[in-house]
Design a protein around this motif. Structure first.
Motif, PDB file in Angstrom:
ATOM      1  N   PRO A 102      46.499  43.018  33.410  1.00  0.00           N
ATOM      2  CA  PRO A 102      47.353  41.856  34.012  1.00  0.00           C
ATOM      3  C   PRO A 102      48.664  42.512  34.146  1.00  0.00           C
ATOM      4  N   GLY A 125      36.270  33.090  36.442  1.00  0.00           N
ATOM      5  CA  GLY A 125      36.484  34.144  36.759  1.00  0.00           C
ATOM      6  C   GLY A 125      35.364  34.884  37.120  1.00  0.00           C
ATOM      7  N   GLY A 174      43.163  36.885  31.757  1.00  0.00           N
ATOM      8  CA  GLY A 174      43.960  37.302  32.419  1.00  0.00           C
ATOM      9  C   GLY A 174      43.619  38.857  33.771  1.00  0.00           C
ATOM     10  N   TYR A 175      42.630  40.115  32.169  1.00  0.00           N
ATOM     11  CA  TYR A 175      42.032  41.248  33.117  1.00  0.00           C
ATOM     12  C   TYR A 175      40.758  40.659  34.174  1.00  0.00           C
ATOM     13  N   ARG A 176      40.734  41.319  34.481  1.00  0.00           N
ATOM     14  CA  ARG A 176      40.373  41.882  36.166  1.00  0.00           C
ATOM     15  C   ARG A 176      38.834  43.096  35.977  1.00  0.00           C
ATOM     16  N   ARG A 178      35.734  44.449  37.682  1.00  0.00           N
ATOM     17  CA  ARG A 178      34.685  45.435  38.497  1.00  0.00           C
ATOM     18  C   ARG A 178      33.777  46.034  38.371  1.00  0.00           C
ATOM     19  N   THR A 188      34.155  41.661  41.896  1.00  0.00           N
ATOM     20  CA  THR A 188      34.963  41.692  40.877  1.00  0.00           C
ATOM     21  C   THR A 188      35.525  40.145  40.448  1.00  0.00           C
ATOM     22  N   ARG A 190      38.467  37.560  38.197  1.00  0.00           N
ATOM     23  CA  ARG A 190      39.786  37.151  37.504  1.00  0.00           C
ATOM     24  C   ARG A 190      39.168  36.921  36.035  1.00  0.00           C
ATOM     25  N   HIS A 192      39.262  34.224  32.677  1.00  0.00           N
ATOM     26  CA  HIS A 192      39.917  33.247  31.704  1.00  0.00           C
ATOM     27  C   HIS A 192      39.362  33.258  30.908  1.00  0.00           C
TER      28      HIS A 192
END
Length: 599
Positions: A102, A125, A174-176, A178, A188, A190, A192
């Motif tokens: 993030p 997420g 907090g990491y996205r 993919r 994709t 995010r 939590h």
């Protein structure tokens, strides 16, 4: 630039940048940086460390900021990072997905309060196309996964084997994510990550706490048992055989304390009776025989203590004398004749040594003076105690001597009288015919004197008692007279008031005859009391109520006499009828003030 994959001993794949492998050895700093990024100590070709400030425990060089341990393919998750230290997150590459960090400028993601014994995390997420295999691939780097409960709404719950693995999983919040290289929204999301409350975690935590409490209780119990004093040995029951054994032990000094404890226990148990009283008396007597021994032992110990004090005082005085000699040496060396020949360092040492010796000497001197003061205080206390004891003994001796003298004088007088009586009796027996009237008179006088001496004390005591009784009677008479005077003053005041009112009303002139309705002082007193009573009752009172009040003062008062007296005084009292029918009642009212106006 490309990635080189290495397979470690544990089967994990290690991605290494090709630039780190192609650096020439002529640039040791760059080579050390590359090896430090791999977590290995930087060594030269000869095996010597290239950089001396390398810290192998930290896995990095001093002065270089720490890299993110979650490197692509390493599978290492760091321990919890302090909140004060800034965290730099980097891209994490997995086999089927990639995790992008993030924005570091954003605040850290919020988390709920950690439940006790938490081993389960909530992961939200997730991508819509994410599978359980991808979740395991991402989170198995944090630790051993026990169970995964995935939902259709893009979230899941992951339960780890240990509690510290939850902190590693929170690092990924907090990491996205993919999946592969796809840019579709379904691939994709995010992440939590937050604490989750699970019954299994709470149950295991409670079991662990109970186990720790049991261990703590066991440890405390063992500690108490270790520190507890040993219980005394059990006391045997009383019997003749045991009594003889205890009696023998009481005679032995080494076994006396044990035998005395047994004897005390037997006495408190109530073993003493008529049959065993003699045995117990003999044992008590043998216990009493040790008193002299104990007193002698105490005196011997006191003597030893005095000798030790004297030895200590002598040794201390000898030490002080030697200290004085040493200080005298230092002072003589400090004089100008010898002082000029020493160097500065030697002078400094001599002055320091002199100060130290003087301080130690003063301390020992104060200690010796304190011992002497204590001895003087003890001597003064003993002298004061002796003086007080001597004064008390002198006073008691003087009183005893005076009493003894009085007793002797009285005894001598009685003996003299008795001797005279016996002589007279002997003379009467020898010559009864030759009696003289004078001897008979002497005998009578002596007998009377003896009787008087014996009865004198009784008479004095009786007179004293009579005087006390007379004093008590006088006090009682005085109280009665005071009460009578108070009553008479009240009666006189009431009678004078009534006489003046009657004279003004019935005797307008001195020439008219005295026809007063009040015939005696007693009636005047009754009129005064009744008038004050009715004045307090403005609505009147019945004759029975008035008489009940008067009976409290005098029980001989008659109702008819009171009614006749009220009827004679028409200007002072007035009778009225109140009520209707059965409630009809006669009441007397006080109208003395109205009668004054009419007359």
């Amino acid at each position: 630039m490309f990635l080189v994959q290495y397979t470690a001993d544990n089967g994990r794949t290690l991605n290494v940048d090709s630039t780190a492998m192609t650096l020439p050895m002529s640039n040791p700093t760059a080579w050390a940086t590359a090896m430090n990024n791999l977590g290995m100590a930087p060594l030269g070709i000869a095996g010597q460390p290239i950089l001396p400030d390398f810290d192998p425990a930290l896995g990095m060089m001093t002065g270089i900021p720490p890299i993110t341990p979650m490197m692509p393919g390493l599978g290492i998750v760091p321990p919890p990072i302090p909140p004060d230290m800034p965290v730099v997150k980097e891209i994490i590459h997995c086999k089927s997905c990639t995790l992008f960090p993030p924005n570091p400028n954003l605040p850290p993601p919020a988390t709920r309060e950690r439940p006790p014994g938490c081993k389960t995390v909530f992961v939200g997420g997730l991508p819509e196309n994410g599978t359980e295999q991808i979740i395991v691939e991402v989170f198995e780097q944090c630790g051993e996964i026990i169970a995964i409960r995935k939902s259709k709404k893009n979230f899941c719950h992951i339960r780890f084997a240990e509690e510290y693995m939850v902190d590693k999983a929170l690092y990924l919040s907090g990491y996205r994510i993919r999946l592969g290289s796809s840019t579709d929204k379904r691939d994709t999301g995010r992440l939590h990550v937050d604490f989750a409350q699970a019954r299994d975690d709470l149950y295991e935590w409670e079991c662990k706490q109970r186990m720790l409490a049991r261990e703590e209780r066991h440890r405390r119990r063992m500690e108490e048992e270790r520190l507890r004093p040993p219980s005394p040995p059990p006391v045997v029951h009383y019997s003749d055989h045991e009594c003889s054994i205890v009696a023998e032990k009481l005679k032995d000094d080494s076994k006396f304390s044990e035998a005395v404890q047994t004897l005390l226990t037997w006495i408190e148990r109530g073993e003493v009776n008529r049959r065993s009283a003699n045995n117990f008396y003999s044992m008590i007597q043998s216990a009493n025989s040790h008193v002299r021994r104990l007193v002698n032992e105490k005196a011997a110990h006191e003597k030893d203590m005095e000798e030790a004090k004297e030895k200590f005082k002598q040794a201390l005085s000898g030490i002080l004398a030697q200290f004085e000699q040493i200080v005298a040496v230092y002072r003589s060396a400090s004089k100008q004749k010898a002082w000029d020949h020493f160097t500065k360092a030697q002078r400094k040492n001599i002055s320091i040594w002199c100060k130290q010796a003087e301080e130690i000497r003063n301390i020992h001197n104060d200690e010796l003076m304190g011992i002497r003061r204590e001895e003087e205080m003890e001597m003064s206390e003993e002298e004061t105690e002796e003086t007080t004891e001597t004064k008390e003994t002198e006073e008691s001796v003087a009183q005893a001597e005076t009493l003894k003298e009085e007793n002797d004088s009285l005894r001598w007088q009685l003996d003299a009288y008795r001797n005279e009586v016996e002589l007279l009796k002997q003379e009467q027996g020898k010559a009864p015919r030759e009696e003289d009237p004078n001897k008979e008179q002497q005998l009578k006088l002596l007998q009377q004197a003896l009787q008087g001496m014996q009865q004198h004390l009784l008479k004095v005591q009786e007179e004293f008692k009579m005087k006390e009784a007379e004093l008590e009677k006088v006090k009682d008479d005085k109280l009665q007279v005071e009460k009578m005077l108070e009553n008479l003053t009240e009666k006189e005041s009431c009678s004078t008031a009534l006489c003046t009112s009657s004279q003004d009303s019935e005797c307008p002139s001195e020439k008219t005859p005295n026809t007063s309705p009040i015939k005696s002082e007693r009636e005047a007193l009754l009129v005064g009391i009744i008038s004050t009573f009715l004045h307090v009752h403005p609505f009147g009172a019945s004759i029975e109520y008035i008489c009940s009040y008067l009976h409290r003062l005098d029980s001989k008062i008659c109702t008819n006499d009171v009614e006749c007296l009220l009827s004679r005084l028409q200007h002072t009292f007035r009778q009225e009828m109140t009520g209707v029918g059965a409630s009809l009642e006669k009441r007397w009212k006080f109208c003395g003030f109205e009668g004054l106006k009419l007359t």
